[in-house]
Design an enzyme around this catalytic site. Structure first.
Site, PDB file in Angstrom:
ATOM      1  N   LEU A 199       0.818  -1.221   0.000  1.00 23.28           N
ATOM      2  CA  LEU A 199       0.000   0.000   0.000  1.00 23.28           C
ATOM      3  C   LEU A 199       0.847   1.265   0.000  1.00 23.28           C
ATOM      4  O   LEU A 199       0.305   2.365   0.061  1.00 23.28           O
ATOM      5  CB  LEU A 199      -0.930   0.007   1.221  1.00 23.28           C
ATOM      6  CG  LEU A 199      -2.015  -1.072   1.228  1.00 23.28           C
ATOM      7  CD1 LEU A 199      -2.798  -1.020   2.531  1.00 23.28           C
ATOM      8  CD2 LEU A 199      -2.961  -0.894   0.048  1.00 23.28           C
ATOM      9  N   ARG A 200       2.161   1.097  -0.062  1.00 21.48           N
ATOM     10  CA  ARG A 200       3.022   2.280  -0.047  1.00 21.48           C
ATOM     11  C   ARG A 200       2.793   3.136  -1.287  1.00 21.48           C
ATOM     12  O   ARG A 200       2.920   4.362  -1.246  1.00 21.48           O
ATOM     13  CB  ARG A 200       4.481   1.854   0.067  1.00 21.48           C
ATOM     14  CG  ARG A 200       5.431   3.016   0.338  1.00 21.48           C
ATOM     15  CD  ARG A 200       6.803   2.517   0.743  1.00 21.48           C
ATOM     16  NE  ARG A 200       6.776   1.984   2.104  1.00 21.48           N
ATOM     17  CZ  ARG A 200       7.683   1.153   2.592  1.00 21.48           C
ATOM     18  NH1 ARG A 200       8.669   0.740   1.825  1.00 21.48           N
ATOM     19  NH2 ARG A 200       7.606   0.724   3.836  1.00 21.48           N
ATOM     20  N   GLY A 201       2.449   2.509  -2.401  1.00 19.60           N
ATOM     21  CA  GLY A 201       2.189   3.256  -3.622  1.00 19.60           C
ATOM     22  C   GLY A 201       1.017   4.205  -3.473  1.00 19.60           C
ATOM     23  O   GLY A 201       1.085   5.370  -3.880  1.00 19.60           O
TER      24      GLY A 201
END
Length: 334
Positions: free
Chosen positions: A272-274
């Protein structure tokens, strides 16, 4: 000593310049990776960025740039803890650097002369609350990469050796540059960069001529050249400062979050870093444009730099990662 080449005078390379401006507006974006051919202005842009960064409030003489007197580490001996404005630190981490130089180590001079164990801060201390720049980052030795990953994750540098037990904050914006022909970057370190941009040499005669003119003027008539670009640099600095003030007042609608999630899902971005990086970058870009809410134009503008290095490799797709992101952006945000 000459001043660095003005940031505003760099010809073209709009994505590279924008990515650096966005990290100046919101340092939590996570830094910038710039890959490209030699001589495309990568190092020039990083060193020029220092002149645009707003000053920080710091305790004078504090080796870790503490903002408040109570934040000064216990191992620092300071009689007067006066607070004043200082330039945001931009620290170079050279290739071949030793671990002691990065983390800090025992102060040998004090140990030999006074017989006392004192800590000599390293580059991670100097870079706290600023920027850490690594040229040829893809050639960095593995043990230094591991060290940087640990500190980037925790925001703290820990030194436990030679009878020392030292801790100090080390939160910095990591900027790396390199030539992809000389080697790939380790996936763990690649993931630590919030934004990634590819730069190429100018493709038109007009741009190449302008690059030559400006560089020649910088070297042959330095003072006049710096005066010429002073106003443009000041304008960008003012925009960065204004964007910082308005950043947290921007509206983030559910539709914008849905667009961001849909993009990352269709691209198959890992984790979910994107999504989080894309949100922060779009918000910083909206603030820089002096807009009041995040819209599709902001997401579309920053999606390639926020997502291109987070894609899984597709052996059946010959297009580069930037082209794949652009294609999905047009599909999802048509």
């Amino acid at each position: 000593m000459k001043q660095p080449f003005p940031f505003s005078a760099i010809v073209g390379q709009d994505d590279m310049k924008l990515s650096m401006i966005l990290t100046a507006i919101d340092p939590t974006i996570g830094g910038v990776l710039v890959f490209g051919d030699r001589g495309t202005g990568k190092s020039t842009a990083v060193r020029a960025l220092a002149a645009l960064l707003p000053q920080i409030q710091r305790v004078e003489g504090c080796p870790v740039n503490s903002e408040k007197a109570e934040d000064v580490p216990v191992w620092v001996e300071m009689a007067d803890k006066k607070i004043s404005a200082a330039p945001t630190p931009v620290v170079d981490l050279p290739l071949g650097v030793t671990e002691d130089r990065v983390t800090g180590a025992l102060d040998i001079e004090k140990a030999l002369s006074n017989g006392e164990k004192a800590f000599q801060p390293g580059l991670l201390a100097r870079a706290n609350r600023g920027y850490l720049y690594i040229d040829e980052v893809n050639l960095l030795e593995d043990h230094i990469v591991d060290l940087l990953l640990d500190v980037a994750q925790s925001g703290e540098n820990v030194v436990e050796r030679e009878g020392l037990s030292i801790r100090h904050p080390s939160r910095f914006v990591l900027v790396g540059s390199g030539n992809p022909e000389e080697g790939e970057l380790r996936p763990q370190l690649l993931d630590r960069f919030g934004l990634s941009v590819d730069v190429t040499s100018p493709t038109t005669i007009e741009d190449r001529v302008e690059v030559i003119k400006r560089r020649d003027a910088y070297e042959t008539d330095h003072e006049a050249f710096m005066v010429r670009w002073k106003a443009e640099n000041a304008l960008v600095r003012t925009q960065i400062e204004s964007a910082r003030q308005s950043l947290h007042h921007l509206k983030t609608t559910d539709s914008a979050l849905t667009d961001i999630a849909a993009l990352c899902l269709k691209l198959g971005a890992d984790g979910l870093r994107g999504e989080l990086t894309l949100l922060k970058a779009a918000r910083a870009f909206a603030a820089y444009r002096d807009d009041t809410a995040i819209g599709r134009d902001h997401i579309r503008a920053v999606a390639p730099m926020a997502l291109r290095h987070r894609l899984r490799r597709d052996p059946l797709d010959d297009a580069g990662s930037g082209a794949r992101v652009a294609r999905v952006v047009e599909d999802v945000l048509a």
